[in-house]
Scaffold this active site. Structure first.
Site, mmCIF file in Angstrom:
data_model
loop_
_atom_site.group_PDB
_atom_site.id
_atom_site.type_symbol
_atom_site.label_atom_id
_atom_site.label_comp_id
_atom_site.label_asym_id
_atom_site.label_seq_id
_atom_site.Cartn_x
_atom_site.Cartn_y
_atom_site.Cartn_z
ATOM 1 N N ASN A 206 0.856 -1.179 0.000
ATOM 2 C CA ASN A 206 0.000 0.000 0.000
ATOM 3 C C ASN A 206 0.905 1.247 0.000
ATOM 4 O O ASN A 206 1.706 1.441 0.922
ATOM 5 C CB ASN A 206 -0.872 -0.041 1.265
ATOM 6 C CG ASN A 206 -1.801 1.151 1.374
ATOM 7 O OD1 ASN A 206 -1.415 2.273 1.074
ATOM 8 N ND2 ASN A 206 -3.024 0.908 1.812
ATOM 9 N N HIS B 202 1.056 6.050 1.970
ATOM 10 C CA HIS B 202 1.876 6.914 2.833
ATOM 11 C C HIS B 202 2.904 7.721 2.053
ATOM 12 O O HIS B 202 3.359 8.765 2.515
ATOM 13 C CB HIS B 202 2.536 6.090 3.942
ATOM 14 C CG HIS B 202 1.509 5.527 4.880
ATOM 15 N ND1 HIS B 202 0.767 6.314 5.712
ATOM 16 C CD2 HIS B 202 1.074 4.265 5.065
ATOM 17 C CE1 HIS B 202 -0.076 5.561 6.386
ATOM 18 N NE2 HIS B 202 0.088 4.306 6.017
ATOM 19 N N HIS C 20 -5.659 3.576 -1.503
ATOM 20 C CA HIS C 20 -6.979 3.887 -0.955
ATOM 21 C C HIS C 20 -7.361 5.279 -1.457
ATOM 22 O O HIS C 20 -6.744 6.274 -1.064
ATOM 23 C CB HIS C 20 -6.908 3.851 0.578
ATOM 24 C CG HIS C 20 -8.223 4.076 1.257
ATOM 25 N ND1 HIS C 20 -8.392 3.941 2.608
ATOM 26 C CD2 HIS C 20 -9.450 4.416 0.775
ATOM 27 C CE1 HIS C 20 -9.647 4.182 2.935
ATOM 28 N NE2 HIS C 20 -10.315 4.493 1.838
ATOM 29 N N ARG D 250 -9.548 7.999 -0.978
ATOM 30 C CA ARG D 250 -10.522 8.471 0.014
ATOM 31 C C ARG D 250 -11.394 9.570 -0.575
ATOM 32 O O ARG D 250 -10.946 10.322 -1.446
ATOM 33 C CB ARG D 250 -9.785 9.001 1.242
ATOM 34 C CG ARG D 250 -9.268 7.901 2.141
ATOM 35 C CD ARG D 250 -8.655 8.485 3.393
ATOM 36 N NE ARG D 250 -8.439 7.442 4.379
ATOM 37 C CZ ARG D 250 -9.291 7.142 5.356
ATOM 38 N NH1 ARG D 250 -10.409 7.815 5.483
ATOM 39 N NH2 ARG D 250 -9.022 6.177 6.193
ATOM 40 N N ARG E 42 -7.224 12.788 0.849
ATOM 41 C CA ARG E 42 -6.165 13.305 1.721
ATOM 42 C C ARG E 42 -4.769 12.835 1.290
ATOM 43 O O ARG E 42 -3.783 13.473 1.594
ATOM 44 C CB ARG E 42 -6.415 12.915 3.177
ATOM 45 C CG ARG E 42 -6.248 11.439 3.446
ATOM 46 C CD ARG E 42 -6.326 11.135 4.914
ATOM 47 N NE ARG E 42 -7.685 11.284 5.424
ATOM 48 C CZ ARG E 42 -8.098 10.709 6.557
ATOM 49 N NH1 ARG E 42 -7.254 10.010 7.283
ATOM 50 N NH2 ARG E 42 -9.328 10.846 6.968
ATOM 51 N N GLU F 109 -8.665 0.363 -2.855
ATOM 52 C CA GLU F 109 -9.473 0.428 -1.627
ATOM 53 C C GLU F 109 -10.355 1.641 -1.702
ATOM 54 O O GLU F 109 -9.897 2.725 -2.099
ATOM 55 C CB GLU F 109 -8.547 0.632 -0.429
ATOM 56 C CG GLU F 109 -8.143 -0.595 0.291
ATOM 57 C CD GLU F 109 -7.262 -0.184 1.470
ATOM 58 O OE1 GLU F 109 -7.585 0.806 2.155
ATOM 59 O OE2 GLU F 109 -6.243 -0.842 1.653
ATOM 60 N N THR G 149 -8.086 3.458 8.434
ATOM 61 C CA THR G 149 -9.316 2.661 8.522
ATOM 62 C C THR G 149 -9.369 1.995 9.892
ATOM 63 O O THR G 149 -8.460 1.251 10.251
ATOM 64 C CB THR G 149 -9.320 1.593 7.409
ATOM 65 O OG1 THR G 149 -8.845 2.177 6.212
ATOM 66 C CG2 THR G 149 -10.704 1.036 7.196
ATOM 67 N N GLU H 19 -11.199 -9.368 2.991
ATOM 68 C CA GLU H 19 -9.890 -9.034 3.555
ATOM 69 C C GLU H 19 -10.083 -8.981 5.064
ATOM 70 O O GLU H 19 -10.848 -8.148 5.580
ATOM 71 C CB GLU H 19 -9.362 -7.684 3.048
ATOM 72 C CG GLU H 19 -7.992 -7.363 3.672
ATOM 73 C CD GLU H 19 -7.383 -6.042 3.216
ATOM 74 O OE1 GLU H 19 -7.627 -5.615 2.066
ATOM 75 O OE2 GLU H 19 -6.658 -5.428 4.027
ATOM 76 N N HIS I 295 -3.641 -4.810 7.651
ATOM 77 C CA HIS I 295 -3.732 -3.697 8.593
ATOM 78 C C HIS I 295 -2.851 -3.941 9.806
ATOM 79 O O HIS I 295 -3.016 -4.923 10.515
ATOM 80 C CB HIS I 295 -5.165 -3.405 9.065
ATOM 81 C CG HIS I 295 -5.353 -1.927 9.322
ATOM 82 N ND1 HIS I 295 -4.814 -1.297 10.397
ATOM 83 C CD2 HIS I 295 -5.976 -0.968 8.584
ATOM 84 C CE1 HIS I 295 -5.117 -0.006 10.335
ATOM 85 N NE2 HIS I 295 -5.811 0.228 9.241
HETATM 86 N N1 PXP Z 1 -5.892 -3.044 4.374
HETATM 87 C C1 PXP Z 1 -6.791 -2.035 4.478
HETATM 88 C C2 PXP Z 1 -8.205 -2.323 4.113
HETATM 89 C C3 PXP Z 1 -6.407 -0.753 4.893
HETATM 90 O O1 PXP Z 1 -7.327 0.222 5.010
HETATM 91 C C4 PXP Z 1 -5.046 -0.512 5.197
HETATM 92 C C5 PXP Z 1 -4.609 0.863 5.605
HETATM 93 O O2 PXP Z 1 -4.721 1.733 4.552
HETATM 94 C C6 PXP Z 1 -4.145 -1.586 5.060
HETATM 95 C C7 PXP Z 1 -4.593 -2.831 4.669
HETATM 96 C C8 PXP Z 1 -2.680 -1.419 5.325
HETATM 97 O O3 PXP Z 1 -2.492 -1.135 6.663
HETATM 98 P P1 PXP Z 1 -1.037 -0.710 7.186
HETATM 99 O O4 PXP Z 1 -0.727 0.596 6.552
HETATM 100 O O5 PXP Z 1 -1.213 -0.627 8.659
HETATM 101 O O6 PXP Z 1 -0.086 -1.776 6.748
#
Ligand code: PXP
Length: 396
Positions: free
Chosen positions: A161, A164, A197, A199, A203, A224, A255, A305, A345
């Site tokens: 992901n 960030h 993601h 949003r 953001r 996402e 999330t 998921e 997550h």
């Molecule tokens: N899965 C989902 C559905 C999420 O919303 C997120 C955070 O954006 C992640 C996975 C990844 O989480 P992390 O950034 O804590 O690895």
């Protein structure tokens, strides 16, 4: 919980229990048994001798006994959900002894006894006639050879992901660092998927990012999103390889919990149907909870998921183990219902291996831990290190 293991033998350790669970689940899958609850009891010679005497009027210990559910006065409980297939009781003293005699390992002997016991539960009976014995032993051979070649159903992979990276960019309001460039580096380092993601408040990830990623991602793009009309239309235009529906609150930092599918079946079913028309499979991000899994299946999701946040954030080992058990049983249940399973997550370089080991999890969606490490060691190395953890899973 599809497979319940009850250990009554002092020499049976966690690794043997995991082996039994794996074998039992594989047999359930190979025999195409619909979602059922199976109990496997590992006990002693003394305990199995008592059962043998009480239920079969036979003296002495035996290696395995099967008690099909519905075979006794409890038939009225057949309506409980999930229905119970029955109990397979195995003497681990016999396992050790027989393994020594036949020159195989305890695990191999356990496999044979579990297969034998489950086939009895399914109505196979080698004592009924010669013909029945041949049918049962042929089935046993078939299952055992499939077990040998088929230890894991699915190999897990890492999807990174890159939200960030976009967060850092947005902090300055300029055009770097670019999540598109980050995605390319992740793929070169071995990631098998990219997650973003989009949003509603934009953001971090922007429409432009997703549009370019759709063109450049060589592996799989997992988008996402919340189930808002505007974003759904955007997804239908972009056609990601997978859409993961998540709950979205404007004030949250990330999330926070899984989707409440049970209370939003109608709305989510509509979103899934729309995606279906665009041939986009949908994953629902849910807590590891049986009612949410069943609801996801009912409304036509392809994947779930499983939210690993509570496992990742657990304050002590005991709580973490509890959360892990919930994830483990949810993976089993979702799989037996025919759902494909992803997870994510809060996963990091310490807590990911145990989750990756849960067969048949397919994709681990990981962002924060990888991007955080990348600040110090570089993105390429951060992704390679996580790929090694996810893909070198030998536990299951
Ligand atoms: N899965 C989902 C559905 C999420 O919303 C997120 C955070 O954006 C992640 C996975 C990844 O989480 P992390 O950034 O804590 O690895």
């Amino acid at each position: 919980m599809p497979v319940e293991l009850i250990n009554q033998h002092p020499q049976v350790d966690d690794s043997l229990l995991n082996h039994c669970r794996k074998t039992s689940l594989q047999i359930i899958r190979l025999c195409a048994i619909p979602l059922h609850h199976l109990n496997v009891v590992l006990t002693t010679d003394a305990a199995i001798a008592e059962l043998n005497s009480h239920y079969r009027r036979k003296e002495g210990a035996t290696n395995v006994l099967s008690f099909p559910f519905g075979d006794n006065e409890h038939t009225f409980l057949d309506s409980i959900s999930p229905p119970i297939l029955g109990d397979v009781v195995i003497s681990f003293d016999r396992v050790v002894e027989e393994a020594r005699h036949s020159g195989c390992t305890s695990e191999q002997r356990l496999d044979w006894l579990i297969v034998h016991g489950v086939l009895h539960l399914l109505g196979y009976d080698h004592e009924r006639s010669e013909k029945d014995a041949k049918i049962m032993f042929d089935k046993e051979d078939e299952l055992l050879s499939e077990l040998k070649t088929n230890r894991r159903i699915v190999m897990p992979h890492l999807a990174v992901n890159v939200d960030h990276v976009a967060t850092v960019r947005q902090a300055r309001g300029i055009d770097e660092p670019d999540p598109v460039a980050a995605a390319a580096i992740c793929e070169l380092a071995g990631a098998k998927g990219i997650v973003v993601h989009l949003r509603e408040d934009r953001r971090h990830i922007q429409d432009r990012d997703v549009r370019i990623l759709r063109e450049t991602v060589k592996t799989r793009l997992n988008l996402e999103m919340g189930a808002a009309k505007e974003i759904i239309n955007f997804a239908l235009e972009i056609k990601p390889d997978l859409v993961t529906l998540v709950p979205e609150k404007r004030q949250e930092l990330t999330t926070e919990g899984g989707l409440d599918v049970v209370s939003q079946k109608k709305k989510l079913a509509k979103s899934i149907a729309k995606m279906d028309k665009g041939s986009i499979p949908v994953s629902l991000f849910i807590d590891p909870d049986s009612s949410q899994i069943k609801a996801a299946k009912e409304i036509g999701a392809t994947f779930v998921e499983l939210h690993t946040g509570r496992y990742a954030d657990a304050e002590n080992e005991a709580l973490q183990f509890e959360e892990f058990e919930m994830i483990r049983t949810s993976v089993e249940e979702a799989h037996l219902l025919g759902l494909r399973v992803n997870a994510g997550h809060g996963l990091n370089y310490v807590n990911t291996a145990a989750i990756a080991a849960l067969d048949p999890i397919e994709e681990l969606s990981i962002g924060h831990a990888i991007i955080s490490r990348a600040v110090f060691s570089g993105l390429d190395l951060a992704v390679r290190d996580m790929c090694a953890i996810v893909e070198n899973t030998t536990y299951y």
